[in-house]
Write an enzyme that holds these catalytic residues in place. Structure first.
Site, short mmCIF file in Angstrom:
data_model
loop_
_atom_site.label_atom_id
_atom_site.label_comp_id
_atom_site.label_asym_id
_atom_site.label_seq_id
_atom_site.Cartn_x
_atom_site.Cartn_y
_atom_site.Cartn_z
N ASP A 177 35.40 12.24 60.54
CA ASP A 177 36.86 12.24 60.48
C ASP A 177 37.34 10.81 60.74
O ASP A 177 36.97 10.19 61.74
CB ASP A 177 37.41 13.21 61.53
CG ASP A 177 38.92 13.35 61.49
OD1 ASP A 177 39.40 14.47 61.26
OD2 ASP A 177 39.62 12.33 61.72
N ASN A 185 48.86 5.77 56.91
CA ASN A 185 49.95 6.32 56.10
C ASN A 185 51.31 5.86 56.63
O ASN A 185 52.16 5.43 55.87
CB ASN A 185 49.92 7.85 56.13
CG ASN A 185 48.91 8.42 55.15
OD1 ASN A 185 48.55 7.77 54.17
ND2 ASN A 185 48.48 9.64 55.40
N HIS A 190 51.51 6.19 51.85
CA HIS A 190 50.55 7.18 51.38
C HIS A 190 49.59 6.63 50.33
O HIS A 190 48.41 6.98 50.28
CB HIS A 190 51.35 8.36 50.80
CG HIS A 190 50.73 9.68 51.06
ND1 HIS A 190 49.94 10.30 50.12
CD2 HIS A 190 50.76 10.48 52.15
CE1 HIS A 190 49.52 11.44 50.63
NE2 HIS A 190 50.01 11.58 51.85
N GLU A 220 41.30 13.89 55.71
CA GLU A 220 40.50 12.68 55.96
C GLU A 220 39.20 13.06 56.66
O GLU A 220 38.68 12.32 57.48
CB GLU A 220 41.29 11.62 56.75
CG GLU A 220 42.41 12.16 57.61
CD GLU A 220 41.94 12.81 58.91
OE1 GLU A 220 41.77 14.05 58.88
OE2 GLU A 220 41.76 12.09 59.90
P1 GH3 Z 1 42.35 11.18 64.75
O1 GH3 Z 1 41.76 9.88 65.09
O2 GH3 Z 1 42.54 12.05 65.93
O3 GH3 Z 1 41.58 11.86 63.68
O4 GH3 Z 1 43.81 10.88 64.18
P2 GH3 Z 1 44.32 10.94 62.70
O5 GH3 Z 1 45.61 10.21 62.64
O6 GH3 Z 1 43.25 10.47 61.79
O7 GH3 Z 1 44.46 12.48 62.45
P3 GH3 Z 1 45.64 13.41 62.02
O8 GH3 Z 1 45.02 14.73 61.77
O9 GH3 Z 1 46.76 13.34 63.02
O10 GH3 Z 1 46.17 12.79 60.67
C1 GH3 Z 1 45.52 12.94 59.47
C2 GH3 Z 1 46.44 12.45 58.38
O11 GH3 Z 1 45.80 12.44 57.11
C3 GH3 Z 1 47.66 13.34 58.24
C4 GH3 Z 1 47.81 13.53 56.73
O12 GH3 Z 1 49.10 13.24 56.29
C5 GH3 Z 1 46.84 12.54 56.16
N1 GH3 Z 1 46.30 12.97 54.87
C6 GH3 Z 1 45.69 14.12 54.56
N2 GH3 Z 1 45.35 14.14 53.26
C7 GH3 Z 1 45.74 12.96 52.73
C8 GH3 Z 1 45.65 12.38 51.43
O13 GH3 Z 1 45.13 12.96 50.46
N3 GH3 Z 1 46.17 11.13 51.25
C9 GH3 Z 1 46.76 10.45 52.28
N4 GH3 Z 1 47.22 9.25 52.03
N5 GH3 Z 1 46.86 10.99 53.51
C10 GH3 Z 1 46.36 12.21 53.75
MG MG Z 2 41.46 11.56 61.70
MG MG Z 3 41.55 15.14 60.79
#
Ligand code: GH3
Ligand code: MG
Ligand code: MG
Length: 322
Positions: A177, A185, A190, A220
Site C-alpha cells: 500500500d 492527490n 488526481h 493504491e
Molecule cells: P496510508 O499511508 O495510511 O496508506 O495513507 P494513504 O493516504 O495512502 O491512504 P488513504 O487510504 O487515506 O488514501 C488513499 C487514496 O488513494 C484515496 C483515494 O482518493 C486515492 N485513490 C484511489 N484510487 C485512485 C486512483 O485510481 N487514482 C488516484 N489518483 N487516486 C486514487
Molecule cells: Mg496508502
Molecule cells: Mg490504502
C-alpha cells in the site's frame, strides 16, 4: 496474403501458381494431401487453400475433414478443385468442410473473385478474435495500470495456492500500500496521482519474474503473488519490491516525487491449506502492522505456533516489571 495450392498435376499446379502470384498472393505449392495438411496445420501457415480433389496420400475432402477437426486453430478457408462438378460431388466436398469449390479448367477471373470472398471471411474472423481478446483483457485487467484486476489476481492466487500445496511448494503473497498517497492527490491533483500509480505498477512488474502475478487490489493497493518462491528468499524478494518504489524519485508532470510503500507478506508454507480470504486477511493485518511501525517497511504474517500460548504467561511478568 499466404495461399496454399495442393495439386498433384505439375502443369495445373504451375498454372495456378502463376495466376495467383500475379494476383499478389504469397504462394506455397505442394503435390499431395499430406503435405497440404502439414502446411495448413503448422503455426503461421496459410489460411487460404486451393485443394485438388484427387491427390496421393490424402484427397482434398480428407484434408478438409482433418483441418476442421483441429478446432483450436484459426480458421482456414478451403476451396476444392473438382473436375466433374456433379451435384453429389459438390455436396460431399462441402460436407467435408470445404468452404467453396471450383470446377477445372478454372476461369482466372472467377478464381480470384472466389478467393476474395475467402479473404473477406478471414478478415471478419480476425476482427472477431481481436474483439474477443480485447473484451477478455478488459474483463481481467485494470484500465489505469493494465495490471490484473482484483478478481483476476484473486482467481490466479487461489489456483496457485492449490498447486503449491499439492506440489509441496510455497507461494508468497504480498500486499503493498502506497504511503500517504492521499497527499499526492491533495497536493498535485488526481492526474499526477494516476501517473504515480502507473509508474509504481511498472516498477512492481519489473521487479518480479515473468510467471509471478501483480494485480491492482484496490486504489493504491497492489497484490503480488510470487509463485513457487523458496521461503528462504521470500523476505528478500519482498524487500526488493519495497525498494523498487522508494529507491528513486517518480517523475511526474508536476516534478519528481519521493514515495514509499508499506508491505504485508505471507508464505503459504507457514499456514497449510486455508481459504484465500483467510490468508488475505492475515496479509492485510501484517500490512496494518507495517503502517503502524512507521511505514516504508515490511511485516511478515506469522501463524500462532503451538508453543506460543504457553510462552505468553512467561512474558507477562517481564512486561509487568517495566
Ligand atoms: P496510508 O499511508 O495510511 O496508506 O495513507 P494513504 O493516504 O495512502 O491512504 P488513504 O487510504 O487515506 O488514501 C488513499 C487514496 O488513494 C484515496 C483515494 O482518493 C486515492 N485513490 C484511489 N484510487 C485512485 C486512483 O485510481 N487514482 C488516484 N489518483 N487516486 C486514487
Ligand atoms: Mg496508502
Ligand atoms: Mg490504502
Amino acid at each position: 496474403m499466404k495461399i496454399l495450392i495442393a495439386d498433384d498435376d505439375a502443369l495445373s499446379r504451375r498454372l495456378l501458381e502463376k495466376t495467383l502470384e500475379r494476383a499478389g498472393y504469397e504462394v506455397t505449392a505442394v503435390e499431395n494431401g499430406k503435405q497440404a495438411l502439414d502446411q495448413l496445420t503448422k503455426l503461421e501457415g496459410p489460411r487460404l487453400a486451393l485443394l485438388d480433389w484427387v491427390m496421393p496420400e490424402l484427397d482434398g475432402p480428407e484434408v478438409c475433414r482433418r483441418v476442421r477437426k483441429r478446432s483450436e486453430q484459426t480458421y482456414v478457408y478451403m476451396v476444392l478443385l473438382t473436375s466433374k462438378g456433379t451435384k453429389e460431388e459438390t455436396v460431399l466436398g462441402l460436407e467435408s468442410g470445404a468452404d467453396d469449390y471450383l470446377t477445372k479448367p478454372f476461369n482466372a477471373e472467377e478464381l480470384r473473385a472466389r478467393l476474395r470472398v475467402g479473404e473477406r471471411i478471414l478478415l471478419l474472423e480476425d476482427r472477431l478474435v481481436e474483439a474477443r481478446e480485447n473484451m477478455r483483457f478488459r474483463a481481467t485487467h485494470d484500465p489505469l495500470t493494465s495490471l490484473l484486476n482484483r478478481g483476476a489476481v484473486m482467481d490466479l492466487l487461489a489456483r496457485e495456492l492449490h498447486r503449491s500445496h499439492r506440489e509441496k511448494r510455497s507461494t508468497t503473497i504480498l500486499l503493498g500500500d502506497v504511503d500517504h498517497f492521499k497527499q499526492v492527490n491533495d497536493t498535485y491533483g488526481h492526474v499526477v496521482g494516476d501517473e504515480v500509480l502507473i509508474e509504481i505498477a511498472n516498477r512492481l512488474i519489473g521487479s518480479v519474474r515473468p510467471y509471478d502475478f501483480v494485480g491492482r487490489y484496490g486504489g493504491e493497493e497492489f497484490l503480488v503473488v510470487l509463485n513457487s518462491c523458496d521461503p528462504a528468499f521470500a523476505p528478500g524478494r519482498a524487500e526488493e519490491l519495497r525498494r523498487s518504489v522508494s529507491n528513486r524519485a517518480i517523475q511526474t508532470a508536476k516534478g519528481s516525487l519521493n514515495l514509499t510503500m508499506s508491505l504485508g507478506a505471507l508464505m503459504s508454507s507457514d499456514w497449510g491449506p486455508r481459504p484465500v480470504e483467510e490468508l488475505l486477511h492475515e496479509v492485510d493485518t501484517a500490512l496494518y502492522k507495517a503502517k503502524a511501525s512507521g511505514r516504508d517497511c515490511l511485516r511478515m504474517a506469522q501463524p500462532m505456533t503451538k508453543t506460543e500460548p504457553e510462552a505468553a504467561p512467561l512474558l507477562q511478568p517481564v512486561r509487568l516489571q517495566r
